[in-house]
Design an enzyme around this catalytic site. Sequence first.
Site, PDB file in Angstrom:
ATOM      1  N   HIS A 185      -9.326  -3.529  -2.141  1.00 36.95           N
ATOM      2  CA  HIS A 185      -8.073  -3.037  -1.991  1.00 36.95           C
ATOM      3  C   HIS A 185      -8.358  -1.487  -2.013  1.00 36.95           C
ATOM      4  O   HIS A 185      -8.682  -0.256  -0.765  1.00 36.95           O
ATOM      5  CB  HIS A 185      -6.648  -3.443  -2.189  1.00 36.95           C
ATOM      6  CG  HIS A 185      -5.732  -2.547  -1.340  1.00 36.95           C
ATOM      7  ND1 HIS A 185      -4.708  -3.168  -1.621  1.00 36.95           N
ATOM      8  CD2 HIS A 185      -5.386  -0.717  -1.338  1.00 36.95           C
ATOM      9  CE1 HIS A 185      -3.451  -1.656  -0.090  1.00 36.95           C
ATOM     10  NE2 HIS A 185      -3.952  -0.543  -0.706  1.00 36.95           N
ATOM     11  N   GLU A 186      -8.762  -0.645  -2.707  1.00 37.37           N
ATOM     12  CA  GLU A 186      -9.136   0.542  -3.104  1.00 37.37           C
ATOM     13  C   GLU A 186     -10.954   1.001  -1.866  1.00 37.37           C
ATOM     14  O   GLU A 186     -10.456   2.024  -1.894  1.00 37.37           O
ATOM     15  CB  GLU A 186      -8.973   1.289  -4.574  1.00 37.37           C
ATOM     16  CG  GLU A 186      -7.908   1.256  -5.314  1.00 37.37           C
ATOM     17  CD  GLU A 186      -6.964   1.422  -4.525  1.00 37.37           C
ATOM     18  OE1 GLU A 186      -6.710   2.523  -4.254  1.00 37.37           O
ATOM     19  OE2 GLU A 186      -5.518   1.194  -4.523  1.00 37.37           O
ATOM     20  N   CYS A 227       0.476  -1.269  -0.209  1.00 34.86           N
ATOM     21  CA  CYS A 227      -0.299  -0.049  -0.275  1.00 34.86           C
ATOM     22  C   CYS A 227       0.934   1.171  -0.021  1.00 34.86           C
ATOM     23  O   CYS A 227       1.672   1.356   0.399  1.00 34.86           O
ATOM     24  CB  CYS A 227      -1.156  -0.148   1.489  1.00 34.86           C
ATOM     25  SG  CYS A 227      -1.980   1.250   1.351  1.00 34.86           S
ATOM     26  N   HIS A 286     -10.108   1.661   1.688  1.00 38.69           N
ATOM     27  CA  HIS A 286      -9.732   2.619   2.450  1.00 38.69           C
ATOM     28  C   HIS A 286     -11.028   3.414   1.816  1.00 38.69           C
ATOM     29  O   HIS A 286     -10.890   4.635   2.993  1.00 38.69           O
ATOM     30  CB  HIS A 286      -8.608   3.151   0.592  1.00 38.69           C
ATOM     31  CG  HIS A 286      -7.184   3.042   0.934  1.00 38.69           C
ATOM     32  ND1 HIS A 286      -6.195   3.035   1.908  1.00 38.69           N
ATOM     33  CD2 HIS A 286      -6.379   2.285  -0.499  1.00 38.69           C
ATOM     34  CE1 HIS A 286      -5.618   2.948   1.199  1.00 38.69           C
ATOM     35  NE2 HIS A 286      -5.430   2.010   0.284  1.00 38.69           N
TER      36      HIS A 286
END
Length: 224
Positions: A173-174, A131, A177
């Site tokens: 993953h995004e 990351c 966030h």
Amino acid sequence: MLHAAKPTPFSAARIQETVREILAAGTLPPIVQAGHPVLRQRAALYDGQLETVELDALIALMRAVMHDAPGVGLAAPQLGISLQLAVLEDQYDVDAETSAVRSRSPLEFFAILNPSYAPLGTATAEFYEGCLSLSGLQAVVSRHESVRLDFTDPHGTARQREFSGWQARIVQHETDHLHGILYIDRAELRSLSNNAEYAARWAHPDIGLARQELGFLPDKPQTS
């Protein structure tokens, strides 16, 4: 069990002010690192806080920061903007074996607003992941092999797309966030490695050797 992130305290005015300051600087902004509270907040849903020209400029800037890092995705909170916006793109060349093992294929650039994902099936995949907000570290994360992503595009159109393999990993993953979740929240912490150790020891297409040597994700006991 993941902790539920608190909603961001950012008002629409503060979001707009932050974006305008970043755009006016005329340089690539730094990427916010772990420990900053903005990464642990549930970002504000996008509902027109920015003018169209500002949104387009922010997306272009985020793409430039992502390329410069370099990375395959960047979320607005990583620039200190608590807004549900992310950009994704994977055009990196990888060898044929790695591409096959990781089901990694090019992902054309696109931007997502207010995304959410749901698994398609029960299959999971475990690979090392890094990351840009945890500079210098990587760890193994189990992710859904395939997901359905619901999001709004920059033109305000509701979209739904399905992703699998490495593309699905980037999407998860995004999107995480934007909900105050970092990959280390889902990681096998015994696998945690700095980049130098990863490159020297564990940079293989799969995680077999690291799994054996570092003692994570042990084999399930046989049942009779």
